[in-house]
Design a protein around this motif. Sequence first.
Motif, PDB file in Angstrom:
ATOM      1  N   GLY A 147     -26.215  11.111   3.924  1.00  0.00           N
ATOM      2  CA  GLY A 147     -27.481  11.733   3.569  1.00  0.00           C
ATOM      3  C   GLY A 147     -28.610  10.881   4.267  1.00  0.00           C
ATOM      4  O   GLY A 147     -28.337   9.844   4.736  1.00  0.00           O
ATOM      5  N   LYS A 148     -29.712  11.567   3.944  1.00  0.00           N
ATOM      6  CA  LYS A 148     -30.839  11.192   4.680  1.00  0.00           C
ATOM      7  C   LYS A 148     -31.981  10.778   3.372  1.00  0.00           C
ATOM      8  O   LYS A 148     -31.831  11.680   2.482  1.00  0.00           O
ATOM      9  CB  LYS A 148     -31.440  11.979   5.661  1.00  0.00           C
ATOM     10  CG  LYS A 148     -32.827  11.520   6.210  1.00  0.00           C
ATOM     11  CD  LYS A 148     -33.239  12.600   7.357  1.00  0.00           C
ATOM     12  CE  LYS A 148     -34.229  12.207   8.212  1.00  0.00           C
ATOM     13  NZ  LYS A 148     -33.823  11.031   9.037  1.00  0.00           N
ATOM     14  N   ARG A 149     -32.947   9.906   3.746  1.00  0.00           N
ATOM     15  CA  ARG A 149     -33.985   9.474   2.769  1.00  0.00           C
ATOM     16  C   ARG A 149     -35.033   9.000   3.412  1.00  0.00           C
ATOM     17  O   ARG A 149     -35.237   8.037   3.888  1.00  0.00           O
ATOM     18  CB  ARG A 149     -33.538   8.487   1.653  1.00  0.00           C
ATOM     19  CG  ARG A 149     -34.266   8.616   0.488  1.00  0.00           C
ATOM     20  CD  ARG A 149     -34.129   9.946  -0.425  1.00  0.00           C
ATOM     21  NE  ARG A 149     -34.824  10.322  -1.441  1.00  0.00           N
ATOM     22  CZ  ARG A 149     -34.616   9.848  -2.932  1.00  0.00           C
ATOM     23  NH1 ARG A 149     -33.353   9.582  -3.044  1.00  0.00           N
ATOM     24  NH2 ARG A 149     -35.353  10.234  -3.706  1.00  0.00           N
ATOM     25  N   PRO A 150     -36.173  10.059   3.593  1.00  0.00           N
ATOM     26  CA  PRO A 150     -37.336   9.831   4.410  1.00  0.00           C
ATOM     27  C   PRO A 150     -38.165   8.620   3.695  1.00  0.00           C
ATOM     28  O   PRO A 150     -38.767   7.808   4.392  1.00  0.00           O
ATOM     29  CB  PRO A 150     -37.914  10.823   4.526  1.00  0.00           C
ATOM     30  CG  PRO A 150     -37.079  12.118   4.158  1.00  0.00           C
ATOM     31  CD  PRO A 150     -36.083  11.345   3.055  1.00  0.00           C
ATOM     32  N   ASN A 151     -38.222   8.689   2.542  1.00  0.00           N
ATOM     33  CA  ASN A 151     -39.237   7.702   1.862  1.00  0.00           C
ATOM     34  C   ASN A 151     -38.945   6.292   1.803  1.00  0.00           C
ATOM     35  O   ASN A 151     -37.668   5.996   1.470  1.00  0.00           O
ATOM     36  CB  ASN A 151     -39.479   8.129   0.187  1.00  0.00           C
ATOM     37  CG  ASN A 151     -40.924   7.449  -0.422  1.00  0.00           C
ATOM     38  OD1 ASN A 151     -40.879   6.200  -0.271  1.00  0.00           O
ATOM     39  ND2 ASN A 151     -41.697   8.234  -0.817  1.00  0.00           N
ATOM     40  N   GLY A 152     -39.285   5.249   2.477  1.00  0.00           N
ATOM     41  CA  GLY A 152     -39.165   3.908   2.776  1.00  0.00           C
ATOM     42  C   GLY A 152     -39.194   3.306   1.215  1.00  0.00           C
ATOM     43  O   GLY A 152     -38.837   2.009   1.629  1.00  0.00           O
ATOM     44  N   TYR A 153     -39.882   3.704   0.232  1.00  0.00           N
ATOM     45  CA  TYR A 153     -39.909   2.861  -1.040  1.00  0.00           C
ATOM     46  C   TYR A 153     -39.252   3.220  -2.145  1.00  0.00           C
ATOM     47  O   TYR A 153     -39.482   2.502  -3.110  1.00  0.00           O
ATOM     48  CB  TYR A 153     -41.649   2.965  -1.389  1.00  0.00           C
ATOM     49  CG  TYR A 153     -42.469   2.673  -0.121  1.00  0.00           C
ATOM     50  CD1 TYR A 153     -42.688   1.455   0.219  1.00  0.00           C
ATOM     51  CD2 TYR A 153     -43.198   3.742   0.471  1.00  0.00           C
ATOM     52  CE1 TYR A 153     -43.630   1.026   1.140  1.00  0.00           C
ATOM     53  CE2 TYR A 153     -44.095   3.107   1.764  1.00  0.00           C
ATOM     54  CZ  TYR A 153     -44.272   1.856   1.857  1.00  0.00           C
ATOM     55  OH  TYR A 153     -45.107   1.528   2.976  1.00  0.00           O
ATOM     56  N   VAL A 154     -38.572   4.431  -2.145  1.00  0.00           N
ATOM     57  CA  VAL A 154     -37.554   4.626  -3.184  1.00  0.00           C
ATOM     58  C   VAL A 154     -36.266   4.587  -3.165  1.00  0.00           C
ATOM     59  O   VAL A 154     -35.574   4.513  -2.354  1.00  0.00           O
ATOM     60  CB  VAL A 154     -38.014   6.096  -3.444  1.00  0.00           C
ATOM     61  CG1 VAL A 154     -37.146   6.898  -4.312  1.00  0.00           C
ATOM     62  CG2 VAL A 154     -39.281   6.866  -3.325  1.00  0.00           C
ATOM     63  N   SER A 155     -35.765   3.923  -4.309  1.00  0.00           N
ATOM     64  CA  SER A 155     -34.400   3.631  -4.499  1.00  0.00           C
ATOM     65  C   SER A 155     -33.481   4.848  -4.397  1.00  0.00           C
ATOM     66  O   SER A 155     -33.936   5.919  -4.934  1.00  0.00           O
ATOM     67  CB  SER A 155     -34.087   2.742  -5.687  1.00  0.00           C
ATOM     68  OG  SER A 155     -34.826   1.442  -5.802  1.00  0.00           O
ATOM     69  N   PHE A 156     -32.339   4.914  -4.020  1.00  0.00           N
ATOM     70  CA  PHE A 156     -31.521   5.953  -3.724  1.00  0.00           C
ATOM     71  C   PHE A 156     -30.082   5.308  -3.881  1.00  0.00           C
ATOM     72  O   PHE A 156     -29.878   4.254  -3.459  1.00  0.00           O
ATOM     73  CB  PHE A 156     -31.620   6.917  -2.752  1.00  0.00           C
ATOM     74  CG  PHE A 156     -31.730   6.173  -1.312  1.00  0.00           C
ATOM     75  CD1 PHE A 156     -30.465   6.240  -0.412  1.00  0.00           C
ATOM     76  CD2 PHE A 156     -32.717   5.335  -0.681  1.00  0.00           C
ATOM     77  CE1 PHE A 156     -30.352   5.456   0.621  1.00  0.00           C
ATOM     78  CE2 PHE A 156     -32.619   4.812   0.551  1.00  0.00           C
ATOM     79  CZ  PHE A 156     -31.418   4.817   1.350  1.00  0.00           C
ATOM     80  N   SER A 157     -29.039   6.443  -4.220  1.00  0.00           N
ATOM     81  CA  SER A 157     -27.686   5.930  -4.266  1.00  0.00           C
ATOM     82  C   SER A 157     -26.661   6.920  -3.577  1.00  0.00           C
ATOM     83  O   SER A 157     -27.317   8.547  -3.543  1.00  0.00           O
ATOM     84  CB  SER A 157     -27.079   5.962  -5.546  1.00  0.00           C
ATOM     85  OG  SER A 157     -27.949   4.765  -6.427  1.00  0.00           O
TER      86      SER A 157
END
Length: 841
Positions: A147-157
């Motif tokens: 997957g992709k996550r644009p926001n550079g400040y948010v935690s993701f799993s």
Amino acid sequence: MKTKNFIYSSEMKKSNKKQHLLYALILIFLAVFSSCKFENSENEFSRQKLLFNDHWQFQLAENDPVSKEGINESHWKHVQLPHDWSIEGEISEDNPSGHFGGYYPGGVGWYKKSFEYDPSWKNKLVSITFDGVYKDSDVWINDHYLGKRPNGYVSFSYDLSPYLKEGTNTIRVKADNSKQPNARWYTGSGIYRNVWLQIKDKLSVTEWGTYITSENVSTERADINFQSSILNAYPENKSVTISLEIFDAKNQLVSAKSIDKTLSSNDTITIQEKLKVEKPELWSPEHPVLYTAVHRIHENGKVLDEYKTTFGIRSIRFEVETGFWLNDKNIKIKGVNNHQDGGAVGAAVPDDVLRRRMQILKDMGCNAIRTAHNPFSPEFYQMCDEMGFMVMDEVFDEWIASWPWENYQNQGKVPYGYHLEFEKWANRDLTDVILRDRNHPSVIMWSVGNEIPDQCYAEGPERLKPLLELVHTLDDTRPVTAGCCFMHLANDTGFSELLDVAGYNGGGGSVFYEKDKAIYPNRKFIATEIPHSFQTRGVYKTQTDMRSPEQGIAVPNLTKKEVFPEFSEFYSSSYDNSSVRISARDSWRRTDSLPYVAGEFRWTGFDYLGEAIKGWPSRFYNFGIIDLCGFPKDTYYFYKSQWTDEPMVHILPHWTWPGKEGKTIPVWTYSNADEVELFLNGKSLGAKSNKGKMNLSWDVPYTPGEIKAVARTDGKIIKEQIYKTAKKPSKIQVITDKKEVDANGVSCVHLEVNILDEDGNFVPYADNLISFTVDGPAKNLGLENGDPLDLTSNKSNQRKAFNGKCLMILQTTKEAGDIKVTVSSSGLESEEISITSSQSE
């Protein structure tokens, strides 16, 4: 917004005595039952959270990792996470980040890590969590796209379970920070926060799956509400027992409950329960006591999952007339704004560096931090919980719109900013931040925006409403705000009236408190970003430099002609006469005197990279009251005089001004004493009352020698400070914050370097080139001196002193041994420091 306030009367205490006795007996029974039935469960329990920072490889490249076209396998280099490649790069006027990003480089970076499959993971849920990747991250496992996550400040799993294989597995991560500028400050680049591998049972609490709140809070008791999300990923139904336990700071069981539940296959349920804690210790900045909630899920006597949540018991509320209340005590919020970078280390900030910075703020009397203008690392909130900082947790710096003078279009604040992602990602990002951070007692407010241009348009309130609804749905115990810099426009559109607490940046574009209070008598006020005052450590100017000075509170020139013309135009005065609209002293005077203003968050606590508003060749501007090294500037001591009761007095400026003999120099003091008396070479220049004053001032013809301030309260000396005129630089002094460290690859040591004369006096103008030689199991993590015009790489082993000081940050390796650091400079007596690095037991 639902409020949860409570007054616990003596009549209720009496009526509940029997219930309390019964409750105590049940508690004892549950404790004994739990320890007997599950005494071996720790060996069976399967949840693990493993730090996943070692043995990564990295390269800069514009390619696709699946096809591997253009990748040069020989270009991979070993890195340890967290990692920020921008801070390692060359500062150049040609870098597209420009003054926003401090002229640091961006680009596209690739990371990969191979790891071996553990057979014990079979039939478990295995996930990977990234606490922050800047930015536009893409992740693959064994060439399967996750997957992709644009926001550079948010935690993701991501769930890795379906794609793992026996033997070697490989994670690949792309971080694309090539489109610049995409923020108004230095962001860093890459996997700049921790990465975790998590292994747990298929029946377990979900990630960020607990929500713990307190109500009916008093020193006699508190009701603790538990909400837990539990997943059953098994293909069959499961009947389990869920135990809830609360442990105090001494690890003593203080409350417990057990319930039976049946979970359908491949389903997630939410349970809600309430426990009571008798005579709780309430969390506050002065007493940041924490409790631990333990969720255990049992099946036939076996513990499938154990999930721990740290929380605090406290009550908060904002009142229209009296501002902020914590645990039924009316207090002022004494806050700072901070960006997340750590100076010499960029955005990849080790825990030891972060903790030192926060302790410096704590020593100043600061009790609150606004996360400007994005969520910070999980470790930051943990430290705030433990150290006693209240937090305004801010999520966005922009939504969609641009400013009215930029021909209103959906183009945000910078060309490649978050406005490009807002419509698709805002709800997801906001949800994840709330779920991750809502159990922290330090978090007292949510901010959904900073100086959002959308506030100026009719669309603004319509964009705000769903964000407010989402936050209130996820957490109804804290108010929502946003920092508004053109409050008159936010008032006209109705934007400000939708906020639970109205946030005033720069006083709302002007210092509008009294005016708006008259028009909006039911409004709740917080100064989200004021004052914006500038100062460069060790720099003084007697001619005032104020942008848009507020009528009636502008700072006059201190002298008819500039006493210190030698200082660069890129540097700002430390006299508190360089600012926007209002000085630090006048801003706090207003905040402190208006009971309905809950407090203020000044801009900023620390200098930060980027937003170099004076342009090349400066890499940052001097907003902070503490420099990039963590060295306090003079205004730091102003706040300490107002925010602490610790006896103190501070003189400014220093007293080494060769060539200025006979010139009149304004000498100021900050103190919390009743009076201060100033002496020059043993002669009194007069005592002045300090009661109700923000500072005291004497005009003193410069004479080399000794200047001394004596602070008295009730006629008794409580503190003194002395400056002596320094001779030429002669030797180096090194002060370390540790002499013993852990050989764990992450522990840090700060080496403060001062230039002294032959008599041991600090030389405040020294700019000697300092060389550092490190022998032993440690590396130079970064050098810094606080000079915005010094473009030397932070990874260099040499740095000029700036106004007499510089800083080295060392980081240990995983090898034990003696570390020796030699600090030298041509013509100066060198200094050698020894540090012991040991393996932890």
